[in-house]
Design a protein around this motif. Structure first.
Motif: not given
Lengths: 338, 338
Positions: B315-316, B298
């Motif tokens: 978008d996490q 990420l």
DNA sequence: ATCGCATTTGAAAACGTTTTCAAGATTGAA
DNA sequence: TTCAATCTTGAAAACGTTTTCAAATGCGAT
């Protein structure tokens, strides 16, 4: 980001003068030197290493190709290289080839394009001739963990045959006579060497080699697990297993324990590599020590030396000898003189 | 090594034309293009990435600072970053800080000097304000495994408090009431967070916190071993231990088994991290899963996105939630509703 | 004061690329 | 056939350094 011109302007001197104080490559009168120093500080100036490397044709980087980035084995290799390279004020750029020919090729290309000053290469997938073509380049390169005929002086390697021989002989000396070998299914020289060592020990004890007692899978924990299951299912009366590496041994032990077999009471296990895992397994794993950290360090020392003889020269032989580490995964069936 | 001028000469065109075919940045008539291509091939030409980076001010490199180069935890972090960065055609330069302030500083300086396009940083030793100064630079940087107040959007981190809470609660729910905590002796936020989680779970079960039940050592196997010995020697009637990480758990288990205690029959153990080791220990370790690979991936995705929005946006949330992984190192003493 | 010599300095070239710009070549329509 | 529009091309500047070379400065001795 500020560059050397900004510093020169701020200090009221020429770029040449700034360069001279940065590298102190020539004398500069004290007050100008001081002016430059304070200008650098004020502007938070840091020389652009790319530009520097371009003109010096020296990047101060050693490129390292490993198999995987996350594995205790390669971790130790990287650590060995990192250690000596950093001690010499240079840096390491690591890439991983994942034992895949295209990825290995790409990685090496990358390191070369980046103009690394030297390379340490662990390759399983690239054919000999391609590695030889690299060795013929006039940049210091050492191949780790592989022996290329005619290029012994550029290869830092382990005597795999002897390691496997040691492991098997140990088992034999403890009275085992039915010994399985769980090997790797990737076609690579050390795989073959270890089978040879296994056979040689067997021969020494006049035990016929039985092809059914060797099974080859992918050399990881899961592979070891599956292979062990296969060995058990073949029902060959095996009392001991020698595996290609510790991860496979761990998988094999797990499989055995899960299916109700006791290790080493029922089946003894010997691994290879002596990664950290080996000490932590239960029972603690008897294994063959692969001094991979030391080998990485040696490889690094050699390329550094070739690069610039002010670094300590390596007079050690490039061939390492494995050692048996006795722990608790082997049962003494009926002692026999070695 | 051949350079672009040599190619131009060999192909009978200008360097501009060669550059154009290399990058196909503009159209070139077929026969000249072909001439260039064959010249490149003949000369074994490879563009100098340093020169290229210099003029483009793009090195196509992401810098990564980790704690150690060889450890399963950082191995997974590196693998996560490597994976997504390579998928985008860029490369990773790894450096290690060994949790040492000077080394961390040097490493970051190196990455910056090398003109990495972006950075992913795991730092335990550098103070907040120094990291903030970095974040203020206008290059994409993500801090992994640490939360800096006011900079939440630049930190990919784990809810450590909750992880420790989960572990302790699990032990409590299995009926344990005397639970030791083996923590880290390096003063770092996640250490403190985990103590908080441990205390919160205890409070929930109305069990008074007992300082004597926590011992702090260096967070490795040996530290775990020593800490466990200390806990045992204090004779506090402990039936379970929660450790700061899996390596410490491994050390603790080894210590217990060596001194004749059975795990989990006499003493239960819960680790933290869920590194590969956890599955291989005997008994297999119940632990808290730290999704470090995913966190690395990420972080890489975010910096890549910031660099060039053509890469998939993340978008996490940047905060990861740990999960309990139940295996075999915890004994059910007397079940109690959670 | 002057000379010679050693020291310190800055301008400019070089490293290997990419890119801008203007010129030259080619094409198609009138 | 001519003109404009479009393609293709190469020269030159730029990226941020180091280094060479020649000029300028400083110094001690005469």
């Amino acid at each position: 980001m500020a560059n050397i011109k900004d510093v020169a302007k701020a200090a009221g001197v020429s770029v040449s003068t700034v360069s001279r104080v940065i590298n102190d490559s020539a004398s500069v009168v004290p007050d100008k030197r001081q002016a430059v120093l304070t200008a650098m500080e004020a502007l938070q100036y840091r020389p652009n290493s790319l530009a520097r490397a371009l003109v010096n044709s020296r990047s101060d980087c050693v490129g390292l190709l490993v198999g995987e980035i996350d594995s205790p084995f390669f971790g130790a290799l990287m650590a060995g290289v990192h250690h000596v390279v950093h001690d010499s004020g240079k840096h390491v750029i690591v890439t991983a080839g994942y034992h895949h020919i295209e990825k290995e090729r790409d990685s090496i290309r990358f390191l070369l394009d980046r103009r690394c000053d030297a390379l340490v290469i662990h390759s399983k997938a690239l054919p000999d001739d391609e590695l030889v073509r690299l060795l013929e380049l006039d940049i210091p390169i050492i191949i780790v963990n592989r022996l290329i005929k005619g290029w012994e002086h550029r290869c830092v390697y382990l005597d795999n045959e002897y390691g496997a021989y040691l492991a098997t002989r140990h088992l034999l000396s403890k009275g085992h006579r039915d010994i399985a070998y769980i090997g790797t299914n990737i076609a690579i020289e050390d795989g073959a060497d270890r089978v040879h060592g296994y056979r040689r020990a067997l021969e020494e004890f006049s035990i016929p080699f039985n092809e059914r007692k060797v099974v080859r899978t992918f050399p990881d924990e899961e592979g070891g697990h599956n292979a062990m299951a296969e060995v058990v299912s073949r029902d060959l009366g095996v009392t001991a297993v020698f595996t290609y590496n510790d991860a496979m041994a761990a998988g094999a032990i797990t499989m055995l324990q899960d299916s109700g077999h006791r290790v080493p009471e029922e089946i003894s296990v010997v691994g290879f590599d002596d990664v950290i895992l080996a000490r932590l397994l239960n029972p603690r794993l008897t294994t063959i020590r692969y001094p991979v950290y030391e080998m990485g360090a040696l490889a690094a020392r050699i390329v550094l030396h070739q690069l610039d003889s002010k670094f300590a020269r390596a007079d050690q032989p490039l061939r390492f000898t494995p050692r048996l580490i006795e722990r608790q995964s082997v049962r003494d069936v009926a002692p026999v003189a070695v």
